[in-house]
Design an enzyme around this catalytic site. Structure first.
Site, mmCIF file in Angstrom:
data_model
loop_
_atom_site.group_PDB
_atom_site.id
_atom_site.type_symbol
_atom_site.label_atom_id
_atom_site.label_comp_id
_atom_site.label_asym_id
_atom_site.label_seq_id
_atom_site.Cartn_x
_atom_site.Cartn_y
_atom_site.Cartn_z
ATOM 1 N N LYS A 15 5.681 -2.760 7.836
ATOM 2 C CA LYS A 15 6.992 -1.952 7.172
ATOM 3 C C LYS A 15 7.911 -2.893 7.137
ATOM 4 O O LYS A 15 8.806 -3.294 8.149
ATOM 5 C CB LYS A 15 6.934 -0.711 7.833
ATOM 6 C CG LYS A 15 8.068 0.242 7.215
ATOM 7 C CD LYS A 15 8.326 1.566 7.865
ATOM 8 C CE LYS A 15 9.247 2.374 7.271
ATOM 9 N NZ LYS A 15 9.448 3.858 7.854
ATOM 10 N N ASP A 62 10.951 14.119 11.753
ATOM 11 C CA ASP A 62 10.601 13.990 10.588
ATOM 12 C C ASP A 62 8.873 14.080 10.383
ATOM 13 O O ASP A 62 8.319 13.402 9.848
ATOM 14 C CB ASP A 62 11.047 12.730 9.909
ATOM 15 C CG ASP A 62 10.695 12.622 8.318
ATOM 16 O OD1 ASP A 62 10.824 13.775 7.830
ATOM 17 O OD2 ASP A 62 10.587 11.654 7.680
ATOM 18 N N ILE A 88 0.924 -1.175 -0.098
ATOM 19 C CA ILE A 88 -0.131 -0.088 0.000
ATOM 20 C C ILE A 88 0.863 1.295 -0.155
ATOM 21 O O ILE A 88 0.220 2.350 -0.051
ATOM 22 C CB ILE A 88 -1.093 -0.093 1.094
ATOM 23 C CG1 ILE A 88 -0.109 -0.122 2.458
ATOM 24 C CG2 ILE A 88 -1.952 -1.006 1.091
ATOM 25 C CD1 ILE A 88 -1.050 -0.046 3.849
ATOM 26 N N GLY A 89 2.106 1.028 0.017
ATOM 27 C CA GLY A 89 3.040 2.195 -0.007
ATOM 28 C C GLY A 89 4.422 1.801 0.159
ATOM 29 O O GLY A 89 4.717 0.851 0.299
ATOM 30 N N GLY A 116 8.603 3.944 0.761
ATOM 31 C CA GLY A 116 9.540 4.998 0.959
ATOM 32 C C GLY A 116 11.101 4.676 0.889
ATOM 33 O O GLY A 116 11.249 3.452 0.229
ATOM 34 N N ALA A 117 11.690 5.639 1.345
ATOM 35 C CA ALA A 117 13.350 5.263 1.239
ATOM 36 C C ALA A 117 13.767 4.098 2.044
ATOM 37 O O ALA A 117 14.856 3.293 1.588
ATOM 38 C CB ALA A 117 14.090 6.506 1.869
ATOM 39 N N SER A 118 13.068 3.555 2.952
ATOM 40 C CA SER A 118 13.409 2.626 3.882
ATOM 41 C C SER A 118 12.899 1.247 3.355
ATOM 42 O O SER A 118 13.454 0.193 3.909
ATOM 43 C CB SER A 118 13.112 2.825 5.272
ATOM 44 O OG SER A 118 12.007 2.973 5.493
ATOM 45 N N GLY A 119 11.828 1.272 2.647
ATOM 46 C CA GLY A 119 11.341 0.007 2.222
ATOM 47 C C GLY A 119 9.806 0.034 1.945
ATOM 48 O O GLY A 119 9.128 1.117 2.020
ATOM 49 N N VAL A 152 5.619 -0.959 2.335
ATOM 50 C CA VAL A 152 4.592 -1.075 3.509
ATOM 51 C C VAL A 152 3.351 -1.887 2.813
ATOM 52 O O VAL A 152 2.957 -1.576 1.856
ATOM 53 C CB VAL A 152 3.953 0.357 3.917
ATOM 54 C CG1 VAL A 152 2.833 0.012 4.951
ATOM 55 C CG2 VAL A 152 4.985 1.221 4.448
#
Length: 1016
Positions: A718, A827, A695-696, A698-701, A703
């Site tokens: 995540k 953040d 479902i999403g 980001g920079a770290s992996g 989700v």
């Protein structure tokens, strides 16, 4: 015969000689004075030159026609400079040492400039200085420990700078001090209790130093027998108010607001003094007791924004000099003492947001000229007193009580009234006719009562906001409403109004919101709407309107919300409606027919046309009849293309899944660390790490959303991957942070259920948030991903936005002030604020979070992390951070919520913070900055307050930003219509001076050349 007397010869000689000497001495004095003036003139000219010839001192030039003593900044005594008043002259450079060449200088005022540097020790050489004002500049560092060398100082004003560390004990050795102002700086230590032993001190102001270490009121401060003005608002005071405050005989102004004070207000501290002497006086004289024998000299008491409990002391009714009483935002209970209503000097009464009950004393306003009377959000009952006997009342707020009876007739004779807020009570009867016509009335809110009667023919021409909804008003809307040329909002919904909408109502050029729903209005809708250039919201639903929808609706330039549902409208939907940039449309439950315009066949409007049997639409609108099903079949070749594309996507996804699964299966043993009671196993999670569940990312992996059972329970996972094994230190750091976050418990912080880890992968399992992240709802570019997912109505209205802001603020407040040690997120941004099914906000993604050793202590980080547009300036340049970087980032989120803009705009050099500051600097109306989707004047005051709070949170200097607990307080009270910029500056959320003084450091240096956003 006696010999005639005559003067001795030497006398005749001496007399003219004496006159000559006096003339000569006078000449020498004149020469000396001329030399002093020449010397002082040279010092002044040199001073101007050292300050780079500011334009404000352009008149400082040598002249034979006039003396420098005539310059407006200078006061001379005996021909020599005694006072320099150099305030607000845009001075940007330090104070030079040669200024003490003005040998007779006694007063120096350089306040409200831009002077940098440390405390100017060179002023020690100004031996006659008794008055020094350095306030509102950029001085920094500690106050010198040898400041007591300025032994003759009587007035020392160092407020509103960046002085830090402790307030030195040496200040207490300035024994002649009468006035000491140290408020609003960056002291992060303590203040010396010895200053409370200064014998001549008359004013002591320490307020708005929120970095002072928590302390109780010193026991010895009551020894200040000459103290008139005492303020320690917002200084981290805790504990109770000592009884001994009553010993301060000269005290006139007491301000202990915005602290952590608890307990009851001592009932005896303001009681009559010297009772034995008073008794003797009373038993030995006849006649009345003069008021001079009354209690203290107190004129102002401010104890608001604390946690005080108990009753308001009856002894407050003995304070004959009291003009202002502010006890709002506490937990006070009981009745309002009768005696307070009889005080002869009382002007301002603020008792809102408490638990007060009983009736309001009937004498309020009879014996004093009341100007403000605020008792909102209590449990008060009974009638409203005749508050306006003196005719001076400006503002009245009694919102959310249980008051009843008829409104007092005196309100109709109160010509100065500007704002009246009486909503959500049980008032009955008619509104006094004079109140409608009060010449200065701007805001009238009467909604949520049982008021009756009709709107009068004559209304105050200055009215900008009328809210009379949820009452029993009847009759027609008079055509004389055309005289309300300044009206912005008119809300008369849920009444018994009849007749047509008068054409005159369409002549109001500034009307932005018109709410007439749930009445008995009838006839055709108005057609001539040429003056409605500002109308954004129109609700005429639940009436008896007939006839067609006028095509003119389609030409209202800023209309974004239109509700005509539950009427008897007929005919076609005008295609011109498609021209509007609507965010809300409801035409349901009418008698409309024909085809829904193609441009309106959008997911947000899916329910907008129901219960109109004659309407039809295309296949995409399955809840309506289909107009022509054949026209929507796909061409054969296009269908083939789609099939091939879908097959390719499935193949790629399967390949990715097998790759991941192979990698996971080849990993070493998985370790599960649980932080909650789990209703799933490790294998439940690992087996569902499929791309169709993503479902999403980001920079770290990535989700994933993983369904746990057929009933719909889900979690969000995540996955953080790394190509190589983490070293031991990073592994320990990661484990410590995960454990820290796993133990955090707050309704507005995402719940971390467990961590599943191995050599190369770490899985963080969170509660699942149905409505995803805030940025998807705010920013139009990201809404497409929601259309297939979470909601039918894509518009995030203002009540939900405010709910989200409050929830996120509470989460950050918990992290900053209730966690031990405190946590900073680092953040904070809109896509790290997640929303559940009820739009409750939760702070998420603590991948960058750091614990602080002590609250308020800066921590140096090895690198800069965060998101462009959200980074606080000091974080980007120094990497030394404390909680204020989160406050800055949250301020950006508030600006996003109110403007709808993204933190980083399309222009490279323009981020949202810069844009918002430029908007304010250019003098533009806040309403022009508000997101058109929520620009509803029903909430204009709330939205404006939150926008300005965002401005305040994004100030350049961390010390000027509020704490998160203060942000929460403001968000909770921003719904109070009396809470505005003026109210804000009362509690040092001081935005108003920025608007008035563009030279302030917080403002950009130029309206056309703004600093670039931090994009590290």
């Amino acid at each position: 015969m006696p010999r005639p007397t005559s003067s001795p010869p030497h006398i005749h000689f001496f007399f003219p000689f004496r006159i000559s000497c006096l003339v000569f001495l006078s000449f020498l004095s004149h020469v000396a004075e001329s030399q002093i003036q020449d010397q002082e003139l040279q010092v002044l000219l040199q001073l101007r030159q050292s300050w780079r010839d500011p334009s404000s001192l352009a008149h400082w030039v040598a002249s034979n026609s006039s003396s420098h003593c005539t310059w407006p900044e200078i006061t001379c005594q005996g021909g020599s400079i005694a006072k320099l008043k150099l305030d607000n002259l845009n001075i940007n450079y330090s104070i030079p040492s040669f200024i003490c060449g003005l040998k007779n200088l006694t007063k120096l005022d350089v306040s409200y400039n831009n002077i940098p540097g440390e405390f100017p020790r060179a002023l020690y050489n100004c031996s006659k200085l008794v008055y020094l004002d350095l306030s509102q500049n950029y001085f920094e560092g500690p106050i010198p420990s040898d400041i007591d060398r300025m032994a003759d100082l009587q007035v020392l004003i160092l407020a509103a700078n960046s002085f830090s560390f402790d307030v030195p004990t040496s200040i207490a050795r300035l024994r002649r001090l009468r006035i000491l102002h140290l408020y609003q700086s960056e002291y992060n230590g303590t203040y010396p209790e010895e200053i409370f032993g200064l014998p001549d001190l008359e004013e002591l102001r320490l307020e708005h130093n929120d970095k002072f270490l928590p302390s109780q009121l010193p026991q010895n401060f009551t020894a200040l027998k000459k103290l008139r003005f005492f303020s320690m608002a917002r200084t981290n005071l805790f504990g109770g108010i000592p009884e001994t405050v009553g010993d301060m005989e000269a005290l006139e102004h007491l301000n202990l607001a915005m602290n952590l004070l608890i307990g009851e207000i001592p009932g005896s501290i303001f009681a009559l003094r010297n009772l034995s002497e008073l008794y003797v006086y009373m038993t030995n004289v006849s006649g009345s007791i003069p008021q001079a024998v009354s209690a203290t000299k107190l004129t102002v008491i401010e104890l608001s924004f604390n946690n005080l409990t108990g009753n308001i002391p009856e002894d407050f009714g003995k304070l004959k000099n009291l003009s202002s009483l502010d006890l709002q935002f506490n937990q006070l209970s009981g009745r309002i003492p009768e005696g307070i209503g009889c005080l002869p000097s009382l002007s301002n009464v603020r008792l809102s947001y408490n638990n007060l009950w009983g009736t309001i004393p009937p004498d309020f306003g009879k014996f004093s000229a009341l100007r403000l009377f605020e008792v909102a959000i209590n449990n008060l009952t009974g009638a409203l007193p005749e508050l306006c006997h003196g005719g001076t009342l400006l503002g009245l707020a009694a919102v959310d009580n249980n008051l009843d009876g008829e409104l007092p007739e005196s309100l109709g004779n109160c010509s100065d009234l500007s704002i009246v807020l009486l909503n959500n009570n049980g008032f009955t009867g008619n509104v006094p006719g004079g109140l409608w016509m009060s010449p200065n009335l701007r805001t009238l809110i009467l909604s949520g009562n049982r008021l009756t009667g009709e709107l009068p023919e004559e209304l105050s021409p200055n009215l900008t906001l009328i809210r009379m909804s949820n009452n029993r008003f009847s009759g027609k809307i008079p055509g004389t409403v055309s005289s309300l040329r300044n009206l912005v909002l008119f809300d008369a919904s849920n009444n018994l109004l009849t007749g047509m909408v008068p054409t005159e109502l369409t002549e109001l050029p500034f009307l932005r919101s018109l709410l007439l729903d749930q009445n008995e209005l009838s006839g055709n809708l108005p057609t001539a709407m040429g003056s409605w250039k500002s109308l954004a919201t129109l609700n005429l639903s639940h009436n008896q309107f007939t006839g067609p929808i006028p095509t003119d609706f389609g030409f209202l330039p800023v209309l974004v919300q239109l509700d005509l549902s539950e009427n008897q409208l007929s005919g076609l939907i005008p295609p011109e409606i498609s021209l509007l940039k609507l965010v809300y449309l409801n035409l349901s439950s009418n008698r409309l027919r024909g085809r829904v315009p193609h441009e309106l066949e959008k997911a947000p409007f899916e329910a907008s046309f129901l219960n109109n049997p004659g309407l039809c639409a295309s296949n995409s609108f399955t809840r309506l009849n289909v107009c022509n099903s054949q026209s929507h079949r796909l061409p054969r070749n296009l269908a083939l293309i789609l099939i091939l594309a879908i097959s390719t996507a499935i193949f790629v996804s399967l390949a990715a899944v097998f790759t991941v699964r192979a990698s996971i299966s080849g990993a070493s043993t998985w370790k599960l660390t649980a932080f909650q009671r789990l209703n799933f196993t490790r294998s439940n999670i690992l087996s569902e790490l499929k791309d169709e569940n993503v479902i999403g990312s980001g920079a770290s992996g990535k989700v994933y959303r993983i369904m746990l059972n057929p009933s719909g329970d889900a979690v969000a996972v995540k996955r953080i991957s790394n190509n190589q094994k983490l070293d031991e230190n990073l592994e320990k750091q990661f484990s410590a942070e995960v454990e820290m976050l796993g133990n955090v418990r707050h309704v507005n912080i995402i719940k971390l259920s467990c961590c599943i880890s191995c050599e190369n992968y770490k899985l963080l399992v969170y509660e699942y948030m149905e409505n995803r992240s805030l940025d998807h709802w705010l920013h139009k570019t990201k809404r497409l991903s929601l259309i297939l997912g979470v909601a039918n109505n894509m518009i995030l209205d203002w009540p939900k936005r405010l709910q989200i802001a409050r929830g996120a603020a509470r989460g950050l407040c918990y992290m900053h002030h209730d966690c031990l040690p405190p946590i900073i997120h680092r953040d904070v941004k809109s896509n790290n604020i997640l929303l559940d099914s009820e739009f409750n906000a939760k702070i998420a993604d603590f991948g960058l979070a750091r614990m602080l050793a002590h609250q308020g202590e800066a921590v140096t980080l090895t690198g800069i992390a965060g998101s462009a547009g959200y980074l606080a300036p000091e974080y980007a340049h120094t990497t030394k951070v404390n909680e204020k970087i989160d406050v800055y980032s949250f301020g950006v989120v508030l600006l996003e919520l109110t403007t709808g803009k993204e933190a980083m705009g399309e222009e490279e050099d323009m981020c949202l913070v810069d844009w918002a500051w430029r908007h304010i600097l250019d003098g533009k109306a806040i309403s022009d900055a508000i997101d058109e989707e929520i620009n509803n004047d029903s909430f204009l005051a709330e939205i404006s307050n939150v926008f300005m709070l965002g401005i305040f949170c994004t100030m350049k200097r961390p010390s000027k930003r509020p704490l998160m607990k203060e942000v929460v307080q403001v968000l909770l009270k921003c719904s109070d219509p009396l809470y505005d910029i003026e109210q804000t500056s009362r509690h040092n959320l001081d935005v108003a001076p920025l608007l008035a003084n563009p030279r302030h450091e917080e403002m950009p240096q130029s309206a056309h050349r703004l600093p670039r956003c931090n994009t590290f």
